[in-house]
Design a protein around this motif. Structure first.
Motif, short mmCIF file in Angstrom:
data_model
loop_
_atom_site.label_atom_id
_atom_site.label_comp_id
_atom_site.label_asym_id
_atom_site.label_seq_id
_atom_site.Cartn_x
_atom_site.Cartn_y
_atom_site.Cartn_z
N GLN A 256 46.77 47.28 30.06
CA GLN A 256 46.22 46.75 31.32
C GLN A 256 45.78 47.88 32.23
O GLN A 256 44.70 47.84 32.82
CB GLN A 256 47.28 45.89 32.01
N GLY A 257 46.64 48.88 32.36
CA GLY A 257 46.32 49.99 33.24
C GLY A 257 45.13 50.80 32.75
O GLY A 257 44.25 51.18 33.52
N ARG A 258 45.11 51.08 31.46
CA ARG A 258 44.01 51.88 30.90
C ARG A 258 42.66 51.19 31.07
O ARG A 258 41.62 51.86 31.19
CB ARG A 258 44.26 52.16 29.43
N LEU A 259 42.65 49.88 31.05
CA LEU A 259 41.39 49.13 31.15
C LEU A 259 40.98 48.82 32.58
O LEU A 259 39.85 48.38 32.81
CB LEU A 259 41.51 47.81 30.38
N TRP A 260 41.87 49.07 33.54
CA TRP A 260 41.62 48.57 34.89
C TRP A 260 40.32 49.10 35.49
O TRP A 260 39.45 48.33 35.90
CB TRP A 260 42.79 48.86 35.83
N TYR A 261 40.17 50.40 35.54
CA TYR A 261 38.96 50.94 36.16
C TYR A 261 37.73 50.77 35.29
O TYR A 261 36.60 50.67 35.81
CB TYR A 261 39.16 52.41 36.53
N ILE A 262 37.92 50.70 33.99
CA ILE A 262 36.79 50.41 33.10
C ILE A 262 36.25 49.01 33.40
O ILE A 262 35.03 48.81 33.53
CB ILE A 262 37.23 50.51 31.63
N ASN A 263 37.14 48.05 33.52
CA ASN A 263 36.73 46.68 33.84
C ASN A 263 36.13 46.60 35.24
O ASN A 263 35.15 45.87 35.47
CB ASN A 263 37.92 45.73 33.73
N ALA A 264 36.69 47.34 36.19
CA ALA A 264 36.16 47.33 37.55
C ALA A 264 34.75 47.93 37.57
O ALA A 264 33.88 47.46 38.31
CB ALA A 264 37.09 48.11 38.48
N HIS A 265 34.54 48.98 36.79
CA HIS A 265 33.21 49.58 36.68
C HIS A 265 32.20 48.57 36.14
O HIS A 265 31.09 48.42 36.69
CB HIS A 265 33.27 50.79 35.74
N ASP A 266 32.57 47.87 35.09
CA ASP A 266 31.68 46.87 34.50
C ASP A 266 31.38 45.75 35.50
O ASP A 266 30.25 45.26 35.57
CB ASP A 266 32.30 46.29 33.24
N LEU A 267 32.39 45.36 36.28
CA LEU A 267 32.19 44.33 37.29
C LEU A 267 31.23 44.80 38.37
O LEU A 267 30.32 44.07 38.78
CB LEU A 267 33.54 43.96 37.92
N ALA A 268 31.41 46.04 38.83
CA ALA A 268 30.53 46.59 39.86
C ALA A 268 29.09 46.63 39.37
O ALA A 268 28.15 46.36 40.13
CB ALA A 268 31.00 47.99 40.24
N SER B 43 37.82 47.09 50.40
CA SER B 43 39.13 47.02 49.75
C SER B 43 40.35 47.09 50.67
O SER B 43 41.39 46.54 50.32
CB SER B 43 39.25 48.13 48.70
N PRO B 44 40.30 47.77 51.83
CA PRO B 44 41.52 47.90 52.62
C PRO B 44 42.14 46.55 53.00
O PRO B 44 41.44 45.62 53.41
CB PRO B 44 41.05 48.65 53.88
N GLN B 45 43.44 46.47 52.80
CA GLN B 45 44.22 45.30 53.20
C GLN B 45 43.77 44.01 52.51
O GLN B 45 43.86 42.92 53.08
CB GLN B 45 44.17 45.10 54.72
N THR B 46 43.25 44.12 51.30
CA THR B 46 42.86 42.92 50.57
C THR B 46 43.43 42.96 49.16
O THR B 46 43.64 44.02 48.59
CB THR B 46 41.33 42.78 50.45
N SER B 47 43.67 41.79 48.58
CA SER B 47 44.02 41.71 47.16
C SER B 47 42.74 41.93 46.36
O SER B 47 41.63 41.79 46.89
CB SER B 47 44.61 40.34 46.84
N TRP B 48 42.89 42.26 45.11
CA TRP B 48 41.71 42.49 44.27
C TRP B 48 40.82 41.25 44.16
O TRP B 48 39.59 41.36 44.30
CB TRP B 48 42.14 42.99 42.91
N VAL C 138 44.22 57.01 35.30
CA VAL C 138 44.94 56.22 34.29
C VAL C 138 46.43 56.21 34.60
O VAL C 138 47.08 55.16 34.51
CB VAL C 138 44.67 56.78 32.88
N ILE C 139 46.97 57.36 34.98
CA ILE C 139 48.38 57.42 35.36
C ILE C 139 48.64 56.48 36.53
O ILE C 139 49.61 55.71 36.54
CB ILE C 139 48.78 58.86 35.75
N GLN C 140 47.76 56.54 37.52
CA GLN C 140 47.94 55.68 38.70
C GLN C 140 47.87 54.21 38.33
O GLN C 140 48.69 53.40 38.76
CB GLN C 140 46.87 56.01 39.75
#
Length: 205
Positions: free
Chosen positions: A32-44, A63-68, A178-180
């Protein structure tokens, strides 16, 4: 609140806390973590019809103070209508500038959370960017701060925590983002059932 100029022992403890959380990840959490920013990039990329820079900028600005899920909804609506809404004035003003064609790097605070969030979404392989939100902070210090001030608006404090994630990433031979993301998933899952937080990736600072 943690000190900006933490001593060597304290910094090492923060790095160890991050690494220990990483090592606690299940296989599913790691994926899940490894794919998170990859999926966010594709969404953007998809939501702005190929203008991934604008998409990443809108997501970061709102993004501030909001859920994804809400973050995504606000960004999509802003792009589709050309009129950012549903957020605070500063965030809306940044989103409006990005919609008007401004370079997100000229609009967002690039040494703070939203700037790094933008970079992580724009390029999931960015070897330096790391998004330090409230959960990333709490992972590093090893304590859930709740509503207490984490001081992440201060450049030095943000830089300290970001440095600890980069150090952990170097030791683990991984990208800081990825660590984050993986440790965030682990931390989120620990909180589920013990608080009112939902299960979606939150982007609140």
């Amino acid at each position: 609140m943690i000190e900006i100029k933490a001593d060597t022992q304290t910094r090492e403890q923060y790095v160890r806390n991050i690494i220990d959380t990483w090592l606690a990840a299940t296989s599913e959490q790691e994926v899940q973590g490894r794919l998170w920013y990859i999926n966010a990039h594709d969404l953007a990329d998809m939501m702005t019809e190929g203008d991934v820079r604008m998409g990443a900028g809108l997501l970061a600005a709102l993004s501030p103070q909001t859920s994804w899920p809400l973050n995504v909804e606000l960004a999509k609506t802003a792009y589709e209508t050309g009129n950012p809404s549903g957020h605070l004035g500063d965030a809306l003003a940044k989103a409006a500038k990005i919609l008007a064609g401004a370079d997100p790097t000229e609009v967002l605070p690039m040494d703070r959370k939203t700037g790094h969030f933008y970079r992580c979404i724009l390029d999931p392989q960015d070897a330096d960017a790391v998004c330090i939100d409230r959960h990333a902070h709490d992972i590093a210090v090893g304590e859930e701060y709740g509503a207490r001030d984490r001081g992440l608006g201060a450049k030095g404090r943000y830089a300290l925590i970001a440095h600890c994630y980069r150090e952990a990433a170097q030791r683990l031979d991984e990208l800081p983002s990825v660590i984050q993301a993986v440790t965030w998933v682990v931390w989120r899952d620990r909180l589920v059932g013990t608080s009112t937080r939902g299960t979606a990736f939150a982007t609140a600072a």
